[in-house]
Design a protein around this motif. Structure first.
Motif, PDB file in Angstrom:
ATOM      1  N   THR A 133      60.692  -0.298  12.146  1.00 55.35           N
ATOM      2  CA  THR A 133      62.133  -0.176  11.932  1.00 55.35           C
ATOM      3  C   THR A 133      62.801   0.733  12.950  1.00 55.35           C
ATOM      4  O   THR A 133      62.387   1.881  13.141  1.00 55.35           O
ATOM      5  N   TYR A 134      63.829   0.182  13.587  1.00 60.55           N
ATOM      6  CA  TYR A 134      64.726   1.011  14.400  1.00 60.55           C
ATOM      7  C   TYR A 134      66.004   1.193  13.583  1.00 60.55           C
ATOM      8  O   TYR A 134      66.702   0.224  13.300  1.00 60.55           O
ATOM      9  N   LEU A 135      66.296   2.414  13.169  1.00 62.95           N
ATOM     10  CA  LEU A 135      67.408   2.631  12.231  1.00 62.95           C
ATOM     11  C   LEU A 135      68.788   2.450  12.850  1.00 62.95           C
ATOM     12  O   LEU A 135      69.742   2.101  12.145  1.00 62.95           O
ATOM     13  N   GLY A 136      68.926   2.699  14.152  1.00 64.34           N
ATOM     14  CA  GLY A 136      70.255   2.592  14.763  1.00 64.34           C
ATOM     15  C   GLY A 136      71.255   3.460  14.004  1.00 64.34           C
ATOM     16  O   GLY A 136      70.943   4.592  13.627  1.00 64.34           O
ATOM     17  N   VAL A 137      72.457   2.917  13.746  1.00 60.19           N
ATOM     18  CA  VAL A 137      73.494   3.736  13.106  1.00 60.19           C
ATOM     19  C   VAL A 137      73.155   4.095  11.654  1.00 60.19           C
ATOM     20  O   VAL A 137      73.784   4.990  11.090  1.00 60.19           O
ATOM     21  N   SER A 138      72.152   3.409  11.056  1.00 59.65           N
ATOM     22  CA  SER A 138      71.766   3.779   9.684  1.00 59.65           C
ATOM     23  C   SER A 138      71.196   5.192   9.641  1.00 59.65           C
ATOM     24  O   SER A 138      71.174   5.831   8.596  1.00 59.65           O
ATOM     25  N   GLU A 139      70.730   5.672  10.795  1.00 61.24           N
ATOM     26  CA  GLU A 139      70.208   7.036  10.832  1.00 61.24           C
ATOM     27  C   GLU A 139      71.320   8.050  10.539  1.00 61.24           C
ATOM     28  O   GLU A 139      71.054   9.156  10.062  1.00 61.24           O
ATOM     29  N   THR A 140      72.561   7.676  10.819  1.00 56.05           N
ATOM     30  CA  THR A 140      73.683   8.606  10.615  1.00 56.05           C
ATOM     31  C   THR A 140      74.496   8.265   9.364  1.00 56.05           C
ATOM     32  O   THR A 140      75.604   8.785   9.181  1.00 56.05           O
ATOM     33  N   LEU A 141      73.948   7.394   8.518  1.00 60.55           N
ATOM     34  CA  LEU A 141      74.566   7.172   7.204  1.00 60.55           C
ATOM     35  C   LEU A 141      74.768   8.556   6.564  1.00 60.55           C
ATOM     36  O   LEU A 141      73.887   9.408   6.643  1.00 60.55           O
ATOM     37  N   SER A 142      75.942   8.764   5.954  1.00 61.50           N
ATOM     38  CA  SER A 142      76.249  10.123   5.478  1.00 61.50           C
ATOM     39  C   SER A 142      77.157  10.069   4.260  1.00 61.50           C
ATOM     40  O   SER A 142      77.548   8.985   3.814  1.00 61.50           O
ATOM     41  N   VAL A 143      77.546  11.234   3.758  1.00 62.24           N
ATOM     42  CA  VAL A 143      78.458  11.274   2.603  1.00 62.24           C
ATOM     43  C   VAL A 143      79.776  10.569   2.914  1.00 62.24           C
ATOM     44  O   VAL A 143      80.471  10.128   1.994  1.00 62.24           O
ATOM     45  N   ALA A 144      80.108  10.423   4.200  1.00 59.41           N
ATOM     46  CA  ALA A 144      81.354   9.722   4.554  1.00 59.41           C
ATOM     47  C   ALA A 144      81.328   8.278   4.066  1.00 59.41           C
ATOM     48  O   ALA A 144      82.380   7.676   3.825  1.00 59.41           O
ATOM     49  N   GLU A 145      80.128   7.698   3.915  1.00 54.89           N
ATOM     50  CA  GLU A 145      80.025   6.301   3.457  1.00 54.89           C
ATOM     51  C   GLU A 145      79.890   6.197   1.936  1.00 54.89           C
ATOM     52  O   GLU A 145      79.814   5.092   1.401  1.00 54.89           O
ATOM     53  N   VAL A 146      79.823   7.324   1.264  1.00 53.03           N
ATOM     54  CA  VAL A 146      79.674   7.279  -0.199  1.00 53.03           C
ATOM     55  C   VAL A 146      81.038   7.119  -0.852  1.00 53.03           C
ATOM     56  O   VAL A 146      82.014   7.742  -0.438  1.00 53.03           O
ATOM     57  N   ASP A 147      81.116   6.258  -1.845  1.00 51.14           N
ATOM     58  CA  ASP A 147      82.375   5.963  -2.527  1.00 51.14           C
ATOM     59  C   ASP A 147      82.291   6.486  -3.978  1.00 51.14           C
ATOM     60  O   ASP A 147      81.750   5.809  -4.854  1.00 51.14           O
ATOM     61  N   ASP A 148      82.821   7.679  -4.187  1.00 46.78           N
ATOM     62  CA  ASP A 148      82.707   8.319  -5.509  1.00 46.78           C
ATOM     63  C   ASP A 148      83.326   7.468  -6.615  1.00 46.78           C
ATOM     64  O   ASP A 148      82.798   7.397  -7.726  1.00 46.78           O
ATOM     65  N   ARG A 149      84.445   6.817  -6.295  1.00 48.02           N
ATOM     66  CA  ARG A 149      85.121   6.005  -7.311  1.00 48.02           C
ATOM     67  C   ARG A 149      84.242   4.842  -7.752  1.00 48.02           C
ATOM     68  O   ARG A 149      84.099   4.546  -8.938  1.00 48.02           O
ATOM     69  N   ALA A 150      83.604   4.195  -6.760  1.00 48.35           N
ATOM     70  CA  ALA A 150      82.735   3.051  -7.094  1.00 48.35           C
ATOM     71  C   ALA A 150      81.510   3.514  -7.888  1.00 48.35           C
ATOM     72  O   ALA A 150      81.034   2.800  -8.776  1.00 48.35           O
ATOM     73  N   ILE A 151      80.995   4.704  -7.582  1.00 45.78           N
ATOM     74  CA  ILE A 151      79.855   5.224  -8.353  1.00 45.78           C
ATOM     75  C   ILE A 151      80.252   5.371  -9.818  1.00 45.78           C
ATOM     76  O   ILE A 151      79.543   4.906 -10.723  1.00 45.78           O
ATOM     77  N   ALA A 152      81.404   6.014 -10.030  1.00 45.57           N
ATOM     78  CA  ALA A 152      81.852   6.255 -11.412  1.00 45.57           C
ATOM     79  C   ALA A 152      82.094   4.940 -12.151  1.00 45.57           C
ATOM     80  O   ALA A 152      82.013   4.881 -13.383  1.00 45.57           O
ATOM     81  N   ALA A 153      82.376   3.879 -11.383  1.00 42.72           N
ATOM     82  CA  ALA A 153      82.659   2.574 -11.992  1.00 42.72           C
ATOM     83  C   ALA A 153      81.399   1.730 -12.169  1.00 42.72           C
ATOM     84  O   ALA A 153      81.481   0.519 -12.367  1.00 42.72           O
ATOM     85  N   SER A 154      80.213   2.367 -12.062  1.00 48.14           N
ATOM     86  CA  SER A 154      78.948   1.617 -12.138  1.00 48.14           C
ATOM     87  C   SER A 154      78.111   2.036 -13.345  1.00 48.14           C
ATOM     88  O   SER A 154      78.176   3.171 -13.800  1.00 48.14           O
ATOM     89  N   GLU A 155      77.288   1.099 -13.828  1.00 50.67           N
ATOM     90  CA  GLU A 155      76.345   1.408 -14.910  1.00 50.67           C
ATOM     91  C   GLU A 155      75.152   2.212 -14.377  1.00 50.67           C
ATOM     92  O   GLU A 155      74.633   3.084 -15.052  1.00 50.67           O
ATOM     93  N   TRP A 156      74.705   1.841 -13.150  1.00 53.85           N
ATOM     94  CA  TRP A 156      73.547   2.478 -12.530  1.00 53.85           C
ATOM     95  C   TRP A 156      73.865   2.839 -11.086  1.00 53.85           C
ATOM     96  O   TRP A 156      74.652   2.150 -10.436  1.00 53.85           O
ATOM     97  N   VAL A 157      73.236   3.914 -10.560  1.00 54.08           N
ATOM     98  CA  VAL A 157      73.118   4.030  -9.107  1.00 54.08           C
ATOM     99  C   VAL A 157      71.649   3.813  -8.756  1.00 54.08           C
ATOM    100  O   VAL A 157      70.749   4.106  -9.553  1.00 54.08           O
ATOM    101  N   TYR A 158      71.427   3.287  -7.550  1.00 60.44           N
ATOM    102  CA  TYR A 158      70.088   2.970  -7.068  1.00 60.44           C
ATOM    103  C   TYR A 158      69.934   3.619  -5.694  1.00 60.44           C
ATOM    104  O   TYR A 158      70.653   3.263  -4.751  1.00 60.44           O
TER     105      TYR A 158
END
Ligand SMILES: Nc1ncnc2c1ncn2[C@@H]1O[C@H](COP(=O)(O)OP(=O)(O)O)[C@@H](O)[C@H]1O
Ligand SMILES: [Mg+2]
Length: 333
Positions: A133-158
């Motif tokens: 695996t070459y992660l590319g930009v996935s290596e810099t996935l960060s809290v900026a990509e996290v959506d708090d509203r969508a989390i709260a609107a979910s039954e589960w997080v994975y």
């Protein structure tokens, strides 16, 4: 019922699957059956080495959590995927697949430069997959990509265990778990790969935190977590950090524990040619069944049925209509 059955966070990767034999794996010094992080140049070198005796190549969006969220969504329960892609052809493939599957995301205005992550998956005649695996930009996935509203609107997080290798991705997973806990959203984690448990143990323990509601892992990851070669001992170790778990056992099926009862489920008897995506399909199908209110026994039955289908073919997933067929055959709707 909340807006999403599951909110997931993980690496967005586009897979290239190639059939090889064991001698070629050895000659290329690829470690069998696990995920190895590589540079883009190493992937190119491996591909170079494989031109000529390339038996079958298959290019499709992959990424562990993404495969699972696509499965859950195509079975019929809405999901949300938090990940990072670049403004390139692989990013287009990945996004098109999410959208065609009805997986919600927040990537529309967030694609920047760089390269979308990619995974070179080498498939041996025993159907095992060895990932580079070459992660590319996935290596810099960060809290900026996290959506708090969508989390709260979910039954589960994975949470995808592969995030342990990236400091910002790991931080994003911790943030996701905290937002989930603050909003009464149930938490699931996949250990992803034995190497993630072995080499990034501190980060994995931090991701698990004070405990999660559900751990997904395969047998090698379970044994690694328990630092044991005894599955019973591994299960005890997992129970320390999870109120429930599922351990997949490849061609031997799976064991699910719902907090009080244990269910042992046989694999679906098939001629496996490619186990890439088996665990991802298992998790996606299992979470789908839970969203319908099924118990762990029946969820595991459905998950082995679905995973047994994906290992019969090349490609990490099924065609969209095949998810509906599986659901109809199993649940009758
Ligand atoms: N050879 C096989 N035949 C039938 N089903 C399989 C086979 N290999 C895997 N599966 C199915 O896929 C699930 C996950 O496979 P496993 O190899 O344990 O996970 P991972 O993909 O995480 O390594 C198994 O529980 C089983 O249902
Ligand atoms: Mg496996």
């Amino acid at each position: 019922m909340k807006q999403y059955a599951t909110y997931a966070i993980g690496a967005a990767l586009v897979d290239t699957e190639i059939q090889v034999n064991d001698a070629e794996l050895t000659a290329m010094s690829v470690e069998k059956g696990v995920m190895t992080l590589v540079e883009e140049s190493r992937q190119a070198e491996l591909l170079d080495h494989l031109t000529g005796h390339l038996v079958r190549a298959n290019h499709a969006s992959g990424g562990s959590a993404g495969n699972s969220m696509i499965a859950t969504a195509l079975f019929g329960a809405p999901t949300f995927m938090s990940c990072k892609v670049a403004n390139d052809a692989d990013g287009d493939i990945y996004l098109a697949d999410l959208e065609a599957s009805g997986v919600a995301h927040s990537l529309h205005d967030k694609r920047g430069g760089g390269t979308t992550g990619k995974c070179l998956v080498l498939i041996t005649p025993d159907a095992e997959r060895s990932m580079n695996t070459y992660l590319g930009v996935s290596e810099t996935l960060s809290v900026a990509e996290v959506d708090d509203r969508a989390i709260a609107a979910s039954e589960w997080v994975y949470l995808e265990g592969y995030l342990v290798t990236s400091p910002t991705g790991h931080a994003a997973a911790l943030h996701t778990r905290q937002v989930a806990e603050a909003n009464g959203v149930r938490t699931a984690i996949s250990f992803s790969d034995p190497g993630m448990v072995m080499y990034f143990r501190d980060n994995m323990e931090e991701m698990v935190g004070n405990g999660v509601d559900l751990v997904f892992c395969n047998e090698a990851e379970a044994l690694e977590w328990g630092k044991t070669d005894d599955l019973e001992a591994a299960m005890s170790a997992i129970r320390q950090v999870a109120s429930s778990f599922v351990i997949t056992l490849g061609a031997r099926g799976a064991i699910a524990f719902d907090g009080s009862k244990t269910f042992e489920v046989d694999a679906h008897k098939v001629d496996a040619v490619n186990t890439n995506g088996a665990g991802d399909m298992f998790a996606g199908a299992f979470l789908y069944a839970l969203s319908r209110g099924e118990d762990y026994g029946r969820a595991a039955e459905f998950a082995v049925r679905a995973a047994g289908e994906v290992v019969k073919f090349f490609g990490p997933r099924l065609r969209p209509e095949e998810y509906r067929t599986l659901r109809r055959e199993f649940f009758g709707d």
